[in-house]
Scaffold this motif. Structure first.
Motif, PDB file in Angstrom:
ATOM      1  N   HIS A   1      -9.989   5.937   9.890  1.00  0.00           N
ATOM      2  CA  HIS A   1      -9.494   5.169  11.040  1.00  0.00           C
ATOM      3  C   HIS A   1      -8.275   4.326  10.674  1.00  0.00           C
ATOM      4  O   HIS A   1      -7.737   3.612  11.519  1.00  0.00           O
ATOM      5  CB  HIS A   1     -10.595   4.276  11.606  1.00  0.00           C
ATOM      6  N   CYS A   2      -7.837   4.416   9.417  1.00  0.00           N
ATOM      7  CA  CYS A   2      -6.677   3.652   8.941  1.00  0.00           C
ATOM      8  C   CYS A   2      -5.564   4.606   8.521  1.00  0.00           C
ATOM      9  O   CYS A   2      -5.821   5.618   7.850  1.00  0.00           O
ATOM     10  CB  CYS A   2      -7.060   2.758   7.765  1.00  0.00           C
ATOM     11  N   PHE A   3      -4.330   4.281   8.887  1.00  0.00           N
ATOM     12  CA  PHE A   3      -3.156   5.065   8.516  1.00  0.00           C
ATOM     13  C   PHE A   3      -2.208   4.156   7.729  1.00  0.00           C
ATOM     14  O   PHE A   3      -2.240   2.927   7.884  1.00  0.00           O
ATOM     15  CB  PHE A   3      -2.442   5.590   9.764  1.00  0.00           C
ATOM     16  N   ALA A   4      -1.344   4.754   6.932  1.00  0.00           N
ATOM     17  CA  ALA A   4      -0.353   3.973   6.188  1.00  0.00           C
ATOM     18  C   ALA A   4       0.883   4.837   5.934  1.00  0.00           C
ATOM     19  O   ALA A   4       0.767   6.016   5.587  1.00  0.00           O
ATOM     20  CB  ALA A   4      -0.928   3.466   4.874  1.00  0.00           C
ATOM     21  N   VAL A   5       2.056   4.240   6.121  1.00  0.00           N
ATOM     22  CA  VAL A   5       3.329   4.944   5.948  1.00  0.00           C
ATOM     23  C   VAL A   5       4.357   3.984   5.362  1.00  0.00           C
ATOM     24  O   VAL A   5       4.126   2.781   5.246  1.00  0.00           O
ATOM     25  CB  VAL A   5       3.861   5.492   7.302  1.00  0.00           C
ATOM     26  N   GLY A   6       5.521   4.546   5.019  1.00  0.00           N
ATOM     27  CA  GLY A   6       6.617   3.716   4.542  1.00  0.00           C
ATOM     28  C   GLY A   6       6.453   3.299   3.105  1.00  0.00           C
ATOM     29  O   GLY A   6       5.707   3.899   2.319  1.00  0.00           O
ATOM     30  N   ASP A   7       7.132   2.211   2.732  1.00  0.00           N
ATOM     31  CA  ASP A   7       7.160   1.757   1.340  1.00  0.00           C
ATOM     32  C   ASP A   7       5.824   1.232   0.854  1.00  0.00           C
ATOM     33  O   ASP A   7       5.631   1.072  -0.353  1.00  0.00           O
ATOM     34  CB  ASP A   7       8.221   0.660   1.169  1.00  0.00           C
ATOM     35  N   CYS A   8       4.885   0.932   1.762  1.00  0.00           N
ATOM     36  CA  CYS A   8       3.590   0.393   1.341  1.00  0.00           C
ATOM     37  C   CYS A   8       2.565   1.490   1.096  1.00  0.00           C
ATOM     38  O   CYS A   8       1.410   1.190   0.773  1.00  0.00           O
ATOM     39  CB  CYS A   8       3.058  -0.596   2.371  1.00  0.00           C
ATOM     40  N   ALA A   9       2.957   2.750   1.239  1.00  0.00           N
ATOM     41  CA  ALA A   9       1.992   3.842   1.163  1.00  0.00           C
ATOM     42  C   ALA A   9       2.560   4.999   0.357  1.00  0.00           C
ATOM     43  O   ALA A   9       3.773   5.109   0.140  1.00  0.00           O
ATOM     44  CB  ALA A   9       1.626   4.314   2.566  1.00  0.00           C
ATOM     45  N   VAL A  10       1.663   5.883  -0.075  1.00  0.00           N
ATOM     46  CA  VAL A  10       2.064   7.096  -0.782  1.00  0.00           C
ATOM     47  C   VAL A  10       1.051   8.191  -0.461  1.00  0.00           C
ATOM     48  O   VAL A  10      -0.154   7.948  -0.452  1.00  0.00           O
ATOM     49  CB  VAL A  10       2.168   6.856  -2.300  1.00  0.00           C
ATOM     50  N   ILE A  11       1.560   9.392  -0.177  1.00  0.00           N
ATOM     51  CA  ILE A  11       0.679  10.535   0.058  1.00  0.00           C
ATOM     52  C   ILE A  11       0.173  11.015  -1.299  1.00  0.00           C
ATOM     53  O   ILE A  11       0.957  11.325  -2.196  1.00  0.00           O
ATOM     54  CB  ILE A  11       1.422  11.652   0.800  1.00  0.00           C
ATOM     55  N   ASP A  12      -1.133  11.094  -1.444  1.00  0.00           N
ATOM     56  CA  ASP A  12      -1.736  11.343  -2.748  1.00  0.00           C
ATOM     57  C   ASP A  12      -1.255  12.645  -3.387  1.00  0.00           C
ATOM     58  O   ASP A  12      -1.022  12.699  -4.587  1.00  0.00           O
ATOM     59  CB  ASP A  12      -3.264  11.366  -2.610  1.00  0.00           C
TER      60      ASP A  12
END
Length: 730
Positions: A254-265
């Protein structure tokens, strides 16, 4: 779940582009309440920040107006600092605000400068300013400008010689052509292609760890905000939230993250604006799919990204380099022109939103909110007369005396409220309560209690509960510092179709009770005395600023400044005024007082003058008139420019009937209220704007009082008061 609460944490590039998508194509917008939370009302486009530092762009040219964007997208906006997220409890914690509950959340909160490497000795850390977050760093650079003006030869050091550090150093050279500049670099940095440009720009490359001899700017890479690492989310060594290719946080769908605060594993990329821009569409599509109960889809970002670094040649011309992996092209001026065209096209896309410009100009109108939703003065008074209550309109007071206690205290009551002014329910609750309390402050009464009637939009019970909690907390944030309590009230559900965002469907009305201590008397509107000085507690112009904001034409900084003033409680002014009375025992210090609200400055001055002259007529005394000083009437930042441009609140046309107070009578008698124009040319654009300012309806407006010259001198010396005129015999 089709009627849930989606929170967008942070106003980064991905979220901004997603909001633009929903503004342009509202049928794609997920159902339910959507709230954007960001620390500022604007977000800066990172690709143009070096140009801003260099002085090539103005701040407004690189700032995305989040208020305008959310308004067009039907999304609520909360300006607040995020301090933590409790993912398992679906709560986002905010600084000095109640938590926000969500069903789904997306993080695009940017990054902070990486500060864990061996870049600085602990003793020198205080000399360095991180480049991120950007706003504090930009303010710090403005402070450094003053040192340059003083011909300070202290060098400034940029720490970090990656592409960002080099670009910032070259931008600073353009900003400060003669100031000594150093670039602290690890062995092998920067790339040879850039060393020549740095040398020509007289930027000295020094080894990493060189002791600082002056201020420094940290450009040492980025890391996610520290509070994300303590959230319980899986994070990488830089604190970036790890996600799947659907952009959903691992183990937290239920949580998403994008941009400089996130990384696709399984598709890790360095922090860069190009991937944040590209992530906007797949993020939006997945949130839209979830709203329609459809499965999310994976996204594979491109392996490499083109980076263009701008700089300046020794000749003063702008140039740029292009980087694609290990391939370097440039420097060449055409690359700069290409970069600038890309950046300006990106920013220009946010000006292509469905336009409402001109909707509120001249005679065209759109219903304003806040106190501008007040019924006009004429139909109000006519209705009171027809109902046999004409006396209430002839000599209106801000609060009614309802009882006296056995100890001699006077108990007063007032009621006020309006449709939601803004989409932030906590702040709207605070503003409405401040506005309602103002009637009691203007009567010299300390607020002791309040009751509230809250009408909520017809949405799910979960959303109604969240809106009610936020509104109640906003009310309490105003009452508690005054020692007052919310003692009860009533809740209703609206029967109309909820607006977008649904927060604007909240309507709040408060009955506010106050007390004037024994031995003192409540202040009245109608006791002006000849020779009195008129004092105003703060600027006016909120009505036109919010009207222009509805048309998407108010500058973000003007709206920020207006809200910053409106959220300040004026109960401390009352405390100071009552203390002044104690110092002047036996002397009536405040002769008359009111607050400026829906009928504008001119309408409330007319009420004071009419009530005073009514009493003087009964006592056989000469009537009074008012002389105002045009140059002394304070206005909120940007208000006069908007009035000159033709914007006005929807209540302003009805308030203009009070312009008759400025005209001499047909018998040649002086006007009841005269404006000393001094340097203002009669009939000029500025003169007309002043007239419009005087009928502009105010929400959380100033207090207006009349007192003797002696008392006025004390208030002008010790407080925020502004002298705007005086009382004279007719």
């Amino acid at each position: 779940m089709t009627a849930d609460h989606l929170v967008l944490a942070g106003g980064g590039h991905s979220h901004a582009l997603m909001l633009r998508r929903w503004a342009m194509r509202p049928q794609l917008r997920p159902a339910g309440l959507i709230t954007l939370i960001n620390r500022h009302s604007t977000t800066l486009y990172s690709g143009m920040v070096p140009g801003l530092i260099a002085g090539h762009y103005r701040h407004s040219e690189i700032a995305i107006d989040l208020r305008r964007l959310t308004d067009r997208a039907g999304v609520a906006l909360i300006i607040a600092e995020i301090t933590a997220v409790e993912a398992h409890h679906n709560r986002l914690l905010l600084a000095q605000r109640p938590p926000i509950h969500f069903q789904r959340i997306s993080f695009d909160v940017g990054a902070e400068t990486f500060n864990k490497g061996p870049y600085l000795e602990r003793s020198q850390a205080a000399l360095a300013m991180p480049i991120k977050p950007l706003e504090p760093a930009l303010a710090w650079l403005e402070q450094q400008d003053s040192q340059v003006l003083l011909n300070d030869s202290t060098p400034l050091t940029v720490i970090g010689a990656g592409l960002a550090g080099v670009e910032v150093a070259l931008a600073l050279r353009h900003r400060w052509p003669k100031r000594p500049l150093n670039l602290q670099a690890h062995h092998g940095q920067p790339r040879p292609a850039l060393k020549q440009a740095l040398s020509k720009a007289a930027i000295v490359i020094v080894p990493s760890g060189t002791p600082l001899s002056g201020p420094a700017l940290l450009c040492t890479g980025s890391q996610a905000p520290a509070w994300l690492a303590t959230s319980g989310f899986p994070v990488d060594p830089l604190g970036r939230v790890r996600t799947t290719k659907t952009l959903q946080v691992i183990n937290h769908p239920h949580c998403f993250a994008v941009g400089d605060c996130a990384v696709i594993d399984k598709a890790q990329r360095p922090a860069a604006g190009v991937w944040a821009v590209q992530a906007a569409k797949p993020l939006a599509q997945n949130l839209e799919r979830l709203s329609r109960r459809q499965p999310t889809r994976p996204w594979q970002p491109q392996q490499l990204a083109l980076q263009i670094l701008g700089g300046q040649l020794s000749s003063g011309r702008f140039t740029a380099w292009a980087f694609w992996g290990n391939l370097i092209i440039g420097p060449h001026p055409w690359l700069w022109y290409w970069k600038e065209a890309i950046d300006r096209r990106f920013m220009g896309s946010f000006n292509e939103l469905p336009s409402m410009s001109g909707v509120l100009k001249r005679q065209e109108s759109m219903a304003c909110r806040g106190c501008a939703a007040k019924l006009a003065e004429k139909p109000l008074n006519d209705a009171l007369k027809q109902a046999g209550l004409g006396a209430l309109g002839q000599q209106p007071e801000d609060a009614a005396l309802i009882a006296s206690t056995s100890s001699g205290d006077s108990l007063l009551q007032s009621v006020d409220g309006f449709p939601a002014l803004i989409s932030d329910p906590w702040l709207n609750g605070r503003l409405t309560t401040l506005h309602a309390c103002s009637d009691l402050w203007a009567s010299g009464a300390h607020v002791i209690s309040a009751q509230a009637v809250i009408t909520l939009p017809k949405v799910s019970s979960e959303l109604q509960q969240e809106l009610l909690v936020q509104t109640l907390k906003g009310i309490q944030s105003t009452l508690e510092p005054q020692g007052a309590k919310l003692i009860g009230g009533h809740t209703l559900e609206a029967r109309s179709i909820p607006p977008q965002p649904i927060n604007l469907g909240i309507q709040l009305t408060l009955s506010v009770n106050g007390k004037v201590a024994s031995g003192r008397v409540p202040w009245s509107k109608g006791k002006l005395q000849s020779g009195d000085v008129l004092l105003l507690s703060r600027p006016i112009g909120s009505g036109v600023i919010f009207a222009a904001a509805m048309a998407g034409e108010a500058h973000p900084e003007d709206l920020d400044a207006a809200l910053a003033q409106m959220t300040i409680s004026q109960h401390n002014l009352l405390t100071a005024l009552r203390s002044l009375e104690e110092r002047h025992t036996g002397m009536q210090t405040i002769h008359a007082c009111t607050d400026i609200t829906g009928f504008g400055l001119l309408g409330h001055l007319g009420e004071m003058l009419s009530a005073s002259n009514h009493q003087r007529h009964r006592a056989g005394l000469q009537p009074l008139r008012l002389l105002l000083e045009a140059a002394a009437i304070p206005s909120l930042q940007g208000a006069l420019l908007l009035l000159k441009a033709g914007y006005s609140s929807t209540l302003a046309p009805a308030n203009r009937r009070n312009w008759h107070l400025l005209n001499p009578s047909i018998n040649g008698e002086a006007a009841p209220i005269e404006i000393a124009l001094n340097d203002v040319t009669p009939g000029s654009e500025h003169h007309q704007a002043l007239l419009e300012l005087m009928v502009d309806p105010q929400t959380c407006g100033p207090l207006l009082l009349a007192c003797s010259t002696k008392i006025a001198s004390e208030l002008l010396r010790d407080g925020p008061w502004q002298r705007i005129g005086q009382v004279q015999p007719m």
